[in-house]
Design a protein around this motif. Structure first.
Motif, PDB file in Angstrom:
ATOM      1  N   ALA A 273      -6.845   6.277   1.865  1.00 37.36           N
ATOM      2  CA  ALA A 273      -7.596   6.269   0.611  1.00 37.36           C
ATOM      3  C   ALA A 273      -8.840   7.120   0.782  1.00 37.36           C
ATOM      4  O   ALA A 273      -9.496   7.089   1.831  1.00 37.36           O
ATOM      5  N   HIS A 274      -9.145   7.896  -0.232  1.00 42.37           N
ATOM      6  CA  HIS A 274     -10.338   8.734  -0.215  1.00 42.37           C
ATOM      7  C   HIS A 274     -11.511   8.009  -0.861  1.00 42.37           C
ATOM      8  O   HIS A 274     -11.320   7.160  -1.736  1.00 42.37           O
TER       9      HIS A 274
ATOM     10  N   ASP B 115      -8.157   5.723   6.872  1.00 45.20           N
ATOM     11  CA  ASP B 115      -6.760   5.408   7.163  1.00 45.20           C
ATOM     12  C   ASP B 115      -6.700   3.985   7.705  1.00 45.20           C
ATOM     13  O   ASP B 115      -7.463   3.638   8.622  1.00 45.20           O
ATOM     14  N   THR B 116      -5.805   3.188   7.136  1.00 45.74           N
ATOM     15  CA  THR B 116      -5.729   1.776   7.535  1.00 45.74           C
ATOM     16  C   THR B 116      -4.285   1.353   7.781  1.00 45.74           C
ATOM     17  O   THR B 116      -3.394   1.663   6.990  1.00 45.74           O
ATOM     18  N   PHE B 117      -4.090   0.630   8.879  1.00 50.18           N
ATOM     19  CA  PHE B 117      -2.773   0.115   9.291  1.00 50.18           C
ATOM     20  C   PHE B 117      -2.837  -1.408   9.277  1.00 50.18           C
ATOM     21  O   PHE B 117      -3.812  -2.005   9.763  1.00 50.18           O
ATOM     22  N   VAL B 118      -1.814  -2.040   8.727  1.00 50.36           N
ATOM     23  CA  VAL B 118      -1.721  -3.495   8.804  1.00 50.36           C
ATOM     24  C   VAL B 118      -0.347  -3.886   9.343  1.00 50.36           C
ATOM     25  O   VAL B 118       0.655  -3.209   9.097  1.00 50.36           O
ATOM     26  N   GLU B 119      -0.343  -4.969  10.090  1.00 49.22           N
ATOM     27  CA  GLU B 119       0.919  -5.553  10.573  1.00 49.22           C
ATOM     28  C   GLU B 119       0.864  -7.056  10.362  1.00 49.22           C
ATOM     29  O   GLU B 119      -0.123  -7.705  10.744  1.00 49.22           O
TER      30      GLU B 119
ATOM     31  N   ALA C 210      -9.962   0.174  -0.459  1.00 46.51           N
ATOM     32  CA  ALA C 210      -8.827   0.738  -1.202  1.00 46.51           C
ATOM     33  C   ALA C 210      -7.641   0.948  -0.271  1.00 46.51           C
ATOM     34  O   ALA C 210      -6.489   0.634  -0.617  1.00 46.51           O
ATOM     35  N   ALA C 211      -7.905   1.466   0.929  1.00 50.70           N
ATOM     36  CA  ALA C 211      -6.830   1.676   1.901  1.00 50.70           C
ATOM     37  C   ALA C 211      -6.228   0.346   2.349  1.00 50.70           C
ATOM     38  O   ALA C 211      -5.002   0.213   2.481  1.00 50.70           O
ATOM     39  N   LEU C 212      -7.080  -0.648   2.580  1.00 52.15           N
ATOM     40  CA  LEU C 212      -6.590  -1.957   3.012  1.00 52.15           C
ATOM     41  C   LEU C 212      -5.769  -2.616   1.893  1.00 52.15           C
ATOM     42  O   LEU C 212      -4.711  -3.195   2.152  1.00 52.15           O
ATOM     43  N   ALA C 213      -6.235  -2.502   0.667  1.00 53.91           N
ATOM     44  CA  ALA C 213      -5.480  -3.058  -0.465  1.00 53.91           C
ATOM     45  C   ALA C 213      -4.119  -2.371  -0.581  1.00 53.91           C
ATOM     46  O   ALA C 213      -3.090  -3.030  -0.788  1.00 53.91           O
ATOM     47  N   GLY C 214      -4.116  -1.053  -0.438  1.00 55.37           N
ATOM     48  CA  GLY C 214      -2.863  -0.321  -0.526  1.00 55.37           C
ATOM     49  C   GLY C 214      -1.889  -0.695   0.573  1.00 55.37           C
ATOM     50  O   GLY C 214      -0.678  -0.845   0.334  1.00 55.37           O
ATOM     51  N   ALA C 215      -2.412  -0.848   1.792  1.00 55.66           N
ATOM     52  CA  ALA C 215      -1.554  -1.211   2.922  1.00 55.66           C
ATOM     53  C   ALA C 215      -0.986  -2.618   2.755  1.00 55.66           C
ATOM     54  O   ALA C 215       0.195  -2.869   3.018  1.00 55.66           O
ATOM     55  N   MET C 216      -1.820  -3.549   2.307  1.00 58.95           N
ATOM     56  CA  MET C 216      -1.347  -4.918   2.094  1.00 58.95           C
ATOM     57  C   MET C 216      -0.337  -4.988   0.949  1.00 58.95           C
ATOM     58  O   MET C 216       0.624  -5.774   1.006  1.00 58.95           O
ATOM     59  N   ASN C 217      -0.540  -4.187  -0.059  1.00 64.56           N
ATOM     60  CA  ASN C 217       0.391  -4.151  -1.188  1.00 64.56           C
ATOM     61  C   ASN C 217       1.785  -3.752  -0.722  1.00 64.56           C
ATOM     62  O   ASN C 217       2.798  -4.304  -1.169  1.00 64.56           O
ATOM     63  N   ARG C 218       1.845  -2.795   0.218  1.00 63.67           N
ATOM     64  CA  ARG C 218       3.127  -2.329   0.739  1.00 63.67           C
ATOM     65  C   ARG C 218       3.691  -3.307   1.771  1.00 63.67           C
ATOM     66  O   ARG C 218       4.881  -3.630   1.749  1.00 63.67           O
ATOM     67  N   ALA C 219       2.845  -3.770   2.688  1.00 65.63           N
ATOM     68  CA  ALA C 219       3.342  -4.617   3.771  1.00 65.63           C
ATOM     69  C   ALA C 219       3.866  -5.959   3.270  1.00 65.63           C
ATOM     70  O   ALA C 219       4.806  -6.518   3.842  1.00 65.63           O
ATOM     71  N   THR C 220       3.276  -6.481   2.214  1.00 65.58           N
ATOM     72  CA  THR C 220       3.727  -7.767   1.672  1.00 65.58           C
ATOM     73  C   THR C 220       4.901  -7.616   0.714  1.00 65.58           C
ATOM     74  O   THR C 220       5.520  -8.608   0.320  1.00 65.58           O
ATOM     75  N   GLY C 221       5.190  -6.371   0.310  1.00 62.26           N
ATOM     76  CA  GLY C 221       6.264  -6.146  -0.644  1.00 62.26           C
ATOM     77  C   GLY C 221       5.890  -6.504  -2.067  1.00 62.26           C
ATOM     78  O   GLY C 221       6.761  -6.579  -2.944  1.00 62.26           O
TER      79      GLY C 221
END
Length: 334
Positions: free
Chosen positions: A8-9, A43-47, A111-122
């Motif tokens: 996210a920028h 850039d943010t990564f979540v697992e 914004a990056a964390l929200a985007g990553a969580m949105n994808r990782a949680t489905g």
């Protein structure tokens, strides 16, 4: 998907957000409008895993304190509750923005964390809906989900206080960022807002004028009237800082080099170069300009500032997932 990595920028508000109507839900006192920048990003990564025994938060490869991690955990809970999951989560975030220096690092970070969580949680929420979640981490993060010019509509509730795209800014728009001081600011935005709202007699006038400025700048953007956009942008910033100066005790983010930068930009305008300053809660100065003239402006500002203090940025895009190759550069395995 239990892993995701998103970029996210950051964004710089042209019509400022300053002051919360609801400090828990991060509902703003006024609507705002920003320009997303390509030169500054997170850039943010979540697992998500049932093998983790606690949440972990790494920022720039450094494991953060329990206090900082607790703040992130509260944000993660928004997504866990929505998705109906209870697993712990590991977050790794790399800021390509100086943190807490008034360069909107929290906008790109959440914004990056929200985007990553949105994808990782489905959950796969649309961006407008996702912006109501990003807002709970940082108000300005609401706008970083989109590219170009973005409006954060203050709304009337947590469900409709959201960001919407306005214009892709693909018409010779840019910024020169003058990094006066990259250190963390002494007064946080949260404290500064609260003090201004509660004690500045100028604040009600700021809110009223911000709404008027928003209508005017959207009209100017639609007409692609750069000069008008710049004039409104500079006026909005100075009015916001004026409201802070009326607080008890006055809140002053300006440093001597901030004033020097403002005068330097005014001198450029006197030479016929259209450029305008804006400042957030911090000493750093952003110069709104035509992207085609940004190189010339940067070179002229070299009379006052070093090469390392000056950064040119064009309009940025909205959030996007990192490729496996990009993630691998951080040793993140998708």
């Amino acid at each position: 998907m239990t892993k995701a990595a998103v970029r996210a920028h950051t964004n710089i508000a042209l019509i400022k957000y300053w002051g919360k109507a609801d400090e828990t839900l991060f509902l703003p006192m006024n609507s705002s409008l920003s320009l997303t920048l390509d030169g500054l990003y997170t850039d943010t990564f979540v697992e998500i895993s049932d093998t983790f025994t606690e949440d972990q938060f790494y920022l720039n490869d450094v494991l953060q304190s329990p206090e900082e991690t607790a703040k992130i955990s509260r944000f993660l809970d928004l997504f866990r509750n929505k998705a109906g999951i209870t697993h712990f989560i590991q977050v790794k975030s790399i800021n390509h923005v100086p943190t807490a220096a008034g360069l909107a690092s929290s906008a790109s970070a959440f914004a990056a964390l929200a985007g990553a969580m949105n994808r990782a949680t489905g959950l796969n929420m649309d961006l407008e809906t996702l912006s109501t979640y990003a807002r709970r981490g940082s108000g300005s993060a609401t706008r970083s989900l989109f590219g170009g010019f973005v409006e954060w509509q203050k709304g009337t509730s947590s469900e409709d206080s959201m960001a919407v795209p306005v214009d892709d800014a693909s018409w010779d728009i840019g910024m020169v960022i003058i990094a006066v001081n990259k250190s963390a600011k002494k007064i946080s935005s949260r404290i500064g807002m609260k003090q201004t709202v509660e004690t500045s007699p100028f604040y009600p006038a700021w809110v009223a004028s911000a709404e008027e400025d928003l209508l005017a700048i959207k009209k100017a953007i639609k007409a692609r009237d750069f000069e008008k956009v710049g004039q409104i942008t500079e006026h909005s910033a100075m009015k916001m800082h004026g409201s802070m100066l009326g607080a008890e005790t006055p809140i002053i983010y300006f440093e001597p080099d901030s004033i020097k930068a403002i005068h330097a930009v005014r001198a450029l305008r006197e030479q016929g170069i259209l450029c305008y300053v804006t400042m957030d809660a911090g000493p750093n100065v952003k110069v709104l300009c035509r992207l085609s003239e940004a190189g010339k402006i940067k070179e002229m500002l070299r009379e006052y500032f070093s090469e390392e203090q000056l950064l040119i940025s064009g309009p940025g895009q909205g959030i996007r997932p990192l490729t496996a190759q990009e993630a691998a550069e951080y040793n993140w395995q998708l």
